[in-house]
Design a protein around this motif. Structure first.
Motif, PDB file in Angstrom:
ATOM      1  N   LEU A  60     -39.445  -6.606 -76.872  1.00 32.89           N
ATOM      2  CA  LEU A  60     -40.091  -5.904 -77.979  1.00 32.89           C
ATOM      3  C   LEU A  60     -41.430  -5.317 -77.550  1.00 32.89           C
ATOM      4  N   ARG A  61     -42.202  -6.097 -76.807  1.00 33.82           N
ATOM      5  CA  ARG A  61     -43.504  -5.594 -76.346  1.00 33.82           C
ATOM      6  C   ARG A  61     -43.331  -4.373 -75.449  1.00 33.82           C
ATOM      7  N   ALA A  62     -42.326  -4.407 -74.582  1.00 31.13           N
ATOM      8  CA  ALA A  62     -42.097  -3.283 -73.674  1.00 31.13           C
ATOM      9  C   ALA A  62     -41.646  -2.043 -74.436  1.00 31.13           C
ATOM     10  N   SER A  63     -40.765  -2.212 -75.415  1.00 29.97           N
ATOM     11  CA  SER A  63     -40.235  -1.043 -76.122  1.00 29.97           C
ATOM     12  C   SER A  63     -41.181  -0.518 -77.194  1.00 29.97           C
ATOM     13  N   ARG A 112     -24.466  -4.105 -68.812  1.00 30.88           N
ATOM     14  CA  ARG A 112     -24.965  -4.421 -70.152  1.00 30.88           C
ATOM     15  C   ARG A 112     -26.270  -3.694 -70.481  1.00 30.88           C
ATOM     16  N   THR A 113     -26.987  -3.269 -69.473  1.00 33.31           N
ATOM     17  CA  THR A 113     -28.326  -2.719 -69.714  1.00 33.31           C
ATOM     18  C   THR A 113     -28.300  -1.386 -70.451  1.00 33.31           C
ATOM     19  N   ARG A 114     -27.257  -0.598 -70.288  1.00 34.05           N
ATOM     20  CA  ARG A 114     -27.213   0.714 -70.950  1.00 34.05           C
ATOM     21  C   ARG A 114     -27.243   0.557 -72.473  1.00 34.05           C
ATOM     22  N   ALA A 115     -26.417  -0.319 -73.015  1.00 33.74           N
ATOM     23  CA  ALA A 115     -26.392  -0.542 -74.469  1.00 33.74           C
ATOM     24  C   ALA A 115     -27.711  -1.141 -74.947  1.00 33.74           C
ATOM     25  N   LEU A 116     -28.294  -2.024 -74.165  1.00 36.79           N
ATOM     26  CA  LEU A 116     -29.569  -2.639 -74.535  1.00 36.79           C
ATOM     27  C   LEU A 116     -30.688  -1.602 -74.566  1.00 36.79           C
ATOM     28  N   LEU A 170     -34.454   1.907 -77.516  1.00 33.07           N
ATOM     29  CA  LEU A 170     -34.956   3.260 -77.778  1.00 33.07           C
ATOM     30  C   LEU A 170     -34.754   3.646 -79.246  1.00 33.07           C
ATOM     31  N   THR A 171     -33.628   3.236 -79.820  1.00 30.27           N
ATOM     32  CA  THR A 171     -33.402   3.466 -81.249  1.00 30.27           C
ATOM     33  C   THR A 171     -34.461   2.744 -82.074  1.00 30.27           C
ATOM     34  N   LEU A 172     -34.735   1.505 -81.708  1.00 39.22           N
ATOM     35  CA  LEU A 172     -35.781   0.735 -82.384  1.00 39.22           C
ATOM     36  C   LEU A 172     -37.128   1.441 -82.279  1.00 39.22           C
ATOM     37  N   ARG A 173     -37.477   1.888 -81.099  1.00 37.08           N
ATOM     38  CA  ARG A 173     -38.758   2.574 -80.886  1.00 37.08           C
ATOM     39  C   ARG A 173     -38.872   3.825 -81.771  1.00 37.08           C
TER      40      ARG A 173
END
Length: 199
Positions: free
Chosen positions: A4-7, A148-152, A157-160
């Protein structure tokens, strides 16, 4: 929390406070003190995002997180708790500043085991809350699961993007609430009419 902090770091429209104190949410406290809830459910989200709008703290993101080993019952219970937190948050924000319906959404993130779910609660044009599941992804816990990282990343990015839009909508709604307070906030006076005797 590091994800969360990163995004959500270095947002173009200012910073937000991510609270991990697991304290009672302001929205839940207001609902409880308002007397509208008969059952005392003092909801304490694991993480909350707070925004200071004209001196008022507004919560617009709630996170419920369980351990990596998570039972189906725990996942369901956390999902219901998150939904209730979003309802309280949406109600509180609507009473404070009334953001534009169909555009502003209170965000809920649930981490259950190795999965992360991104949800949003939006009031439609009639003011009815609608709960949507937007994205989910598996959290890569080892370097061997790169797929798995692509979906994450898409989820984060959607959250951001949602948070950037929400911050702007909150700011506009607060400015509108301050410059144009709601009309008829006091009860209307009672006027009696003279009684006439019709004979």
């Amino acid at each position: 929390m590091p994800l969360l902090r990163a995004s959500l770091g270095d947002l173009p429209n200012g910073y937000i406070c991510l609270s991990t104190a697991e304290r009672q949410s302001l929205a839940s406290k207001v609902r409880r003190n308002d007397g509208t809830g008969k059952v005392k459910m003092w909801k304490k989200p694991d993480i909350m995002a707070l925004e200071n709008c004209d001196g008022k703290l507004v919560e617009f993101l709630y996170v419920e997180s369980s351990r990596i080993v998570c039972t189906a019952t725990k996942k369901t219970d956390d999902g219901i708790k998150l939904w209730r937190e979003l309802l309280d948050g949406s109600s509180y924000i609507s009473s404070v500043c009334r953001p534009i319906c169909n555009q502003f959404g209170v965000v809920g993130i649930q981490v259950a085991g190795e999965k992360i779910y991104l949800n949003v609660l939006i009031n439609d044009a009639s003011g009815i809350p609608r709960y949507f599941h937007l994205e989910h992804a598996e959290i890569p816990l080892t370097s061997e699961v790169r797929w798995r990282t692509r979906a994450l990343i898409r989820l984060l990015l959607t959250l951001r993007n949602i948070i950037i839009v929400n911050k702007n909508l909150l700011k506009q709604a607060m400015e509108q609430a301050v410059s144009h307070p709601p009309r008829n906030t006091s009860p209307s006076p009672t006027v009696t009419t003279p009684e006439h005797d019709y004979q």
